[in-house]
Design an enzyme around this catalytic site. Structure first.
Site, PDB file in Angstrom:
ATOM      1  N   ARG A  43      11.921  -2.351  10.472  1.00  0.00           N
ATOM      2  CA  ARG A  43      10.904  -1.910  11.426  1.00  0.00           C
ATOM      3  C   ARG A  43      10.729  -2.958  12.522  1.00  0.00           C
ATOM      4  O   ARG A  43      10.763  -4.156  12.256  1.00  0.00           O
ATOM      5  CB  ARG A  43       9.565  -1.710  10.694  1.00  0.00           C
ATOM      6  CG  ARG A  43       9.380  -0.301  10.175  1.00  0.00           C
ATOM      7  CD  ARG A  43       8.202  -0.134   9.257  1.00  0.00           C
ATOM      8  NE  ARG A  43       6.938  -0.719   9.696  1.00  0.00           N
ATOM      9  CZ  ARG A  43       5.790  -0.583   9.031  1.00  0.00           C
ATOM     10  NH1 ARG A  43       5.748   0.129   7.918  1.00  0.00           N
ATOM     11  NH2 ARG A  43       4.686  -1.150   9.469  1.00  0.00           N
ATOM     12  N   ARG A  58      11.602  -6.051   4.131  1.00  0.00           N
ATOM     13  CA  ARG A  58      11.505  -4.585   4.015  1.00  0.00           C
ATOM     14  C   ARG A  58      12.602  -3.889   4.823  1.00  0.00           C
ATOM     15  O   ARG A  58      12.914  -4.264   5.947  1.00  0.00           O
ATOM     16  CB  ARG A  58      10.142  -4.104   4.529  1.00  0.00           C
ATOM     17  CG  ARG A  58      10.068  -2.589   4.593  1.00  0.00           C
ATOM     18  CD  ARG A  58       8.683  -2.067   4.742  1.00  0.00           C
ATOM     19  NE  ARG A  58       7.965  -2.684   5.837  1.00  0.00           N
ATOM     20  CZ  ARG A  58       6.659  -2.559   6.006  1.00  0.00           C
ATOM     21  NH1 ARG A  58       5.946  -1.859   5.163  1.00  0.00           N
ATOM     22  NH2 ARG A  58       6.058  -3.147   7.013  1.00  0.00           N
ATOM     23  N   ARG A  76      -9.182   0.981   9.461  1.00  0.00           N
ATOM     24  CA  ARG A  76      -8.742  -0.392   9.661  1.00  0.00           C
ATOM     25  C   ARG A  76      -9.736  -1.204  10.464  1.00  0.00           C
ATOM     26  O   ARG A  76      -9.502  -2.394  10.695  1.00  0.00           O
ATOM     27  CB  ARG A  76      -7.439  -0.338  10.451  1.00  0.00           C
ATOM     28  CG  ARG A  76      -6.232  -0.819   9.702  1.00  0.00           C
ATOM     29  CD  ARG A  76      -5.082  -0.617  10.652  1.00  0.00           C
ATOM     30  NE  ARG A  76      -3.942  -1.365  10.309  1.00  0.00           N
ATOM     31  CZ  ARG A  76      -2.908  -0.838   9.651  1.00  0.00           C
ATOM     32  NH1 ARG A  76      -2.933   0.393   9.218  1.00  0.00           N
ATOM     33  NH2 ARG A  76      -1.852  -1.575   9.450  1.00  0.00           N
ATOM     34  N   LYS A  82       0.836  -1.221   0.000  1.00  0.00           N
ATOM     35  CA  LYS A  82       0.000   0.000   0.000  1.00  0.00           C
ATOM     36  C   LYS A  82       0.863   1.259   0.000  1.00  0.00           C
ATOM     37  O   LYS A  82       0.616   2.194  -0.763  1.00  0.00           O
ATOM     38  CB  LYS A  82      -0.936   0.029   1.230  1.00  0.00           C
ATOM     39  CG  LYS A  82      -1.869  -1.148   1.343  1.00  0.00           C
ATOM     40  CD  LYS A  82      -2.748  -1.048   2.566  1.00  0.00           C
ATOM     41  CE  LYS A  82      -2.022  -1.102   3.886  1.00  0.00           C
ATOM     42  NZ  LYS A  82      -1.346  -2.385   4.171  1.00  0.00           N
ATOM     43  N   ARG A  95       0.100  -9.053  13.449  1.00  0.00           N
ATOM     44  CA  ARG A  95      -0.483  -8.070  12.511  1.00  0.00           C
ATOM     45  C   ARG A  95      -1.412  -8.738  11.509  1.00  0.00           C
ATOM     46  O   ARG A  95      -2.469  -8.206  11.176  1.00  0.00           O
ATOM     47  CB  ARG A  95       0.643  -7.329  11.772  1.00  0.00           C
ATOM     48  CG  ARG A  95       1.345  -6.332  12.651  1.00  0.00           C
ATOM     49  CD  ARG A  95       2.663  -5.917  12.064  1.00  0.00           C
ATOM     50  NE  ARG A  95       2.519  -5.114  10.868  1.00  0.00           N
ATOM     51  CZ  ARG A  95       3.495  -4.916   9.984  1.00  0.00           C
ATOM     52  NH1 ARG A  95       4.666  -5.484  10.157  1.00  0.00           N
ATOM     53  NH2 ARG A  95       3.286  -4.150   8.950  1.00  0.00           N
TER      54      ARG A  95
HETATM   55  P1  AP5 Z   1       4.943  -1.549   1.653  1.00  0.00           P
HETATM   56  O1  AP5 Z   1       4.577  -0.678   0.515  1.00  0.00           O
HETATM   57  O2  AP5 Z   1       5.770  -0.968   2.761  1.00  0.00           O
HETATM   58  O3  AP5 Z   1       3.630  -2.299   2.214  1.00  0.00           O
HETATM   59  P2  AP5 Z   1       2.419  -1.754   3.084  1.00  0.00           P
HETATM   60  O4  AP5 Z   1       1.192  -2.432   2.593  1.00  0.00           O
HETATM   61  O5  AP5 Z   1       2.407  -0.262   3.129  1.00  0.00           O
HETATM   62  O6  AP5 Z   1       2.839  -2.364   4.468  1.00  0.00           O
HETATM   63  P3  AP5 Z   1       2.817  -1.785   5.936  1.00  0.00           P
HETATM   64  O7  AP5 Z   1       3.447  -2.870   6.782  1.00  0.00           O
HETATM   65  O8  AP5 Z   1       3.442  -0.428   6.046  1.00  0.00           O
HETATM   66  O9  AP5 Z   1       1.348  -1.720   6.238  1.00  0.00           O
HETATM   67  P4  AP5 Z   1       0.729  -1.823   7.578  1.00  0.00           P
HETATM   68  O10 AP5 Z   1      -0.654  -1.627   7.175  1.00  0.00           O
HETATM   69  O11 AP5 Z   1       0.961  -3.001   8.417  1.00  0.00           O
HETATM   70  O12 AP5 Z   1       1.533  -0.733   8.448  1.00  0.00           O
HETATM   71  P5  AP5 Z   1       1.179   0.706   8.921  1.00  0.00           P
HETATM   72  O13 AP5 Z   1       2.397   1.499   8.848  1.00  0.00           O
HETATM   73  O14 AP5 Z   1      -0.061   1.203   8.256  1.00  0.00           O
HETATM   74  O15 AP5 Z   1       5.716  -2.830   1.037  1.00  0.00           O
HETATM   75  C1  AP5 Z   1       6.204  -3.868   1.880  1.00  0.00           C
HETATM   76  C2  AP5 Z   1       7.554  -4.374   1.313  1.00  0.00           C
HETATM   77  O16 AP5 Z   1       7.330  -4.945   0.014  1.00  0.00           O
HETATM   78  C3  AP5 Z   1       8.610  -3.271   1.099  1.00  0.00           C
HETATM   79  O17 AP5 Z   1       9.871  -3.810   1.386  1.00  0.00           O
HETATM   80  C4  AP5 Z   1       8.509  -2.927  -0.403  1.00  0.00           C
HETATM   81  O18 AP5 Z   1       9.731  -2.451  -0.923  1.00  0.00           O
HETATM   82  C5  AP5 Z   1       8.127  -4.283  -0.986  1.00  0.00           C
HETATM   83  N1  AP5 Z   1       7.304  -4.166  -2.167  1.00  0.00           N
HETATM   84  C6  AP5 Z   1       6.269  -3.306  -2.376  1.00  0.00           C
HETATM   85  N2  AP5 Z   1       5.717  -3.512  -3.596  1.00  0.00           N
HETATM   86  C7  AP5 Z   1       6.407  -4.537  -4.150  1.00  0.00           C
HETATM   87  C8  AP5 Z   1       6.307  -5.243  -5.369  1.00  0.00           C
HETATM   88  N3  AP5 Z   1       5.365  -4.923  -6.280  1.00  0.00           N
HETATM   89  N4  AP5 Z   1       7.151  -6.262  -5.606  1.00  0.00           N
HETATM   90  C9  AP5 Z   1       8.100  -6.608  -4.685  1.00  0.00           C
HETATM   91  N5  AP5 Z   1       8.269  -5.981  -3.504  1.00  0.00           N
HETATM   92  C10 AP5 Z   1       7.418  -4.964  -3.230  1.00  0.00           C
HETATM   93  O19 AP5 Z   1       0.762   0.436  10.441  1.00  0.00           O
HETATM   94  C11 AP5 Z   1       1.704   0.012  11.403  1.00  0.00           C
HETATM   95  C12 AP5 Z   1       1.016  -0.136  12.742  1.00  0.00           C
HETATM   96  O20 AP5 Z   1       0.469   1.127  13.168  1.00  0.00           O
HETATM   97  C13 AP5 Z   1      -0.173  -1.090  12.811  1.00  0.00           C
HETATM   98  O21 AP5 Z   1       0.242  -2.421  12.986  1.00  0.00           O
HETATM   99  C14 AP5 Z   1      -0.923  -0.538  14.029  1.00  0.00           C
HETATM  100  O22 AP5 Z   1      -0.309  -0.919  15.230  1.00  0.00           O
HETATM  101  C15 AP5 Z   1      -0.760   0.960  13.861  1.00  0.00           C
HETATM  102  N6  AP5 Z   1      -1.848   1.570  13.059  1.00  0.00           N
HETATM  103  C16 AP5 Z   1      -1.693   2.282  11.916  1.00  0.00           C
HETATM  104  N7  AP5 Z   1      -2.869   2.677  11.443  1.00  0.00           N
HETATM  105  C17 AP5 Z   1      -3.808   2.207  12.308  1.00  0.00           C
HETATM  106  C18 AP5 Z   1      -5.224   2.278  12.327  1.00  0.00           C
HETATM  107  N8  AP5 Z   1      -5.919   2.916  11.373  1.00  0.00           N
HETATM  108  N9  AP5 Z   1      -5.875   1.664  13.342  1.00  0.00           N
HETATM  109  C19 AP5 Z   1      -5.204   1.023  14.315  1.00  0.00           C
HETATM  110  N10 AP5 Z   1      -3.864   0.912  14.353  1.00  0.00           N
HETATM  111  C20 AP5 Z   1      -3.157   1.499  13.346  1.00  0.00           C
END
Ligand code: AP5
Length: 255
Positions: free
Chosen positions: A193, A160, A121, A43, A204
Site C-alpha cells: 500500500r 504488509r 477515528r 484490526k 499515520r
Molecule cells: P492489518 O490487519 O492490515 O492491520 P490494520 O490495523 O487493519 O491496519 P490498517 O493500516 O489497515 O489500518 P489503518 O487504520 O491505518 O488503515 P485504514 O485502511 O483504516 O495488519 C497489518 C499487517 O500485520 C498485515 O501485514 C497483517 O498480515 C499483519 N498481521 C496482522 N495480525 C498479525 C499478527 N497477529 N501477527 C503478525 N502479523 C500480523 O485507513 C487508511 C487511510 O484511510 C487512513 O490513513 C485515512 O487516510 C483514511 N481513513 C480511513 N478511515 C478514516 C476515518 N474514519 N477518518 C478519516 N480518515 C480515514
C-alpha cells in the site's frame, strides 16, 4: 475463507445503491462492534476472522476509499481530496467520512450487526455515530481496543502486502503467501500500500495519537471499552477478543 460470496460487501464498498449478493440469516445476537487501535495493529485481520465467527458485516472506511481509487472514472472533488489525504497518511476530513458512512446507514442496521474497522477515528465521528445509533434505537455491543508496542506496529505495517484482486492481507515474514509475490488464494498480484511507505507511516501514527487515541477515554466513559492485547498469532488474539466479548455481553445482561 475469502470467497466472493463470504466477503461480498457490495453495498458498503460501492455505495448506497449497491446490494450484497448474500445476506446472512438473522441470528440470536446482532454484534455491533467498533475495532479501535493504531494503524497496523491488526484490526482488518481480526475483522475478517470475527466476521466468519459472528456473521456480522465487516465495514472498513479505508476499504471504501481504496475501492473508490481502483474504480477509475470521474470522482467528486471531495473524493479526489480524500484520496490525496490518504496517500499522505493524513486523516480524511470528518465531513467527507461522515457523508460516506451516513449514506450507507442501512449497513449499520444489518440483522447480524457490524464490525466497524477504521471508523470512528475522531471524537466528532464518534459523536455522529452515537447520535445516529440513538436515532435508530441500536447500541454498541463493545469497542475492542487492540494494544501493541510501537516497534511491532511499524514492523507489521512495513511488511504488509495486499492482493490487488481479492484484497487478502499478508505479511512478508509473519503471514507470507505460499505463492511469494502472488496471492495463494486467487492468484492476484500482491502490492505494498502507498501509505505503508516509511514517510506515510510516521504521519499515520501521529494522526492516530492526536485524533484517535482520545476515543479510548470516550468509550471507557460510555462503559463499552474492551481492551485486548494484540501480541501473538491472529488465533490467539481472536481468543482474547472472544473472551472480552463474552465479558461485554455479561455486562449488558446484568446492567
Ligand atoms: P492489518 O490487519 O492490515 O492491520 P490494520 O490495523 O487493519 O491496519 P490498517 O493500516 O489497515 O489500518 P489503518 O487504520 O491505518 O488503515 P485504514 O485502511 O483504516 O495488519 C497489518 C499487517 O500485520 C498485515 O501485514 C497483517 O498480515 C499483519 N498481521 C496482522 N495480525 C498479525 C499478527 N497477529 N501477527 C503478525 N502479523 C500480523 O485507513 C487508511 C487511510 O484511510 C487512513 O490513513 C485515512 O487516510 C483514511 N481513513 C480511513 N478511515 C478514516 C476515518 N474514519 N477518518 C478519516 N480518515 C480515514
Amino acid at each position: 475463507m475469502n470467497s466472493t460470496k463470504d466477503s461480498d460487501r457490495s453495498a458498503w464498498l460501492l455505495g448506497p445503491w449497491a446490494k450484497c449478493s448474500s445476506i446472512p440469516e438473522a441470528g440470536k445476537t446482532a454484534w455491533r462492534l467498533v475495532l479501535l487501535g493504531a494503524p497496523g495493529v491488526g484490526k482488518g485481520t481480526q475483522a475478517e476472522i470475527l466476521k466468519q465467527r459472528l456473521g456480522a458485516c465487516h465495514l472498513s472506511t479505508g476499504d471504501v476509499f481504496r475501492a473508490a481509487k481502483q474504480q477509475g472514472g470521474d470522482k467528486s472533488p471531495a473524493m479526489k481530496a480524500a484520496l490525496e489525504y490518504m496517500r499522505r497518511g493524513e486523516l480524511v476530513p470528518d465531513a467527507t467520512v461522515w457523508e460516506m458512512v451516513r449514506e450507507r446507514k442501512h449497513c449499520l442496521l444489518h440483522c447480524r450487526g457490524f464490525i466497524l474497522d477504521g471508523f470512528p477515528r475522531t471524537l466528532s465521528q464518534a459523536q455522529s455515530l452515537k447520535e445516529l445509533m440513538e436515532t435508530e434505537s441500536i447500541a454498541l455491543s463493545a469497542v475492542v481496543n487492540y494494544e501493541l508496542p510501537l516497534d511491532e506496529i511499524v514492523e507489521r505495517l512495513s511488511g504488509r502486502r495486499t492482493c490487488e484482486q481479492c484484497k487478502a492481507v499478508f505479511h512478508v515474514t509473519e503471514r507470507p503467501s505460499k505463492g511469494g509475490a502472488i496471492c495463494d488464494r486467487c492468484g492476484g498480484r500482491l502490492y505494498q500500500r502507498e501509505d505503508d511507505r516509511p514517510e506515510s507511516i510516521t504521519v499515520r501514527l501521529e494522526a492516530y495519537e492526536r485524533s484517535t487515541a482520545p476515543l479510548i477515554q470516550f468509550y471507557r466513559n460510555l462503559g463499552v471499552l474492551t481492551p485486548v492485547v494484540a501480541k501473538g498469532t491472529p488465533d490467539e488474539i481472536l481468543g482474547r477478543t472472544m473472551k472480552g466479548l463474552d465479558r461485554a455481553n455479561d455486562r449488558v445482561k446484568t446492567a
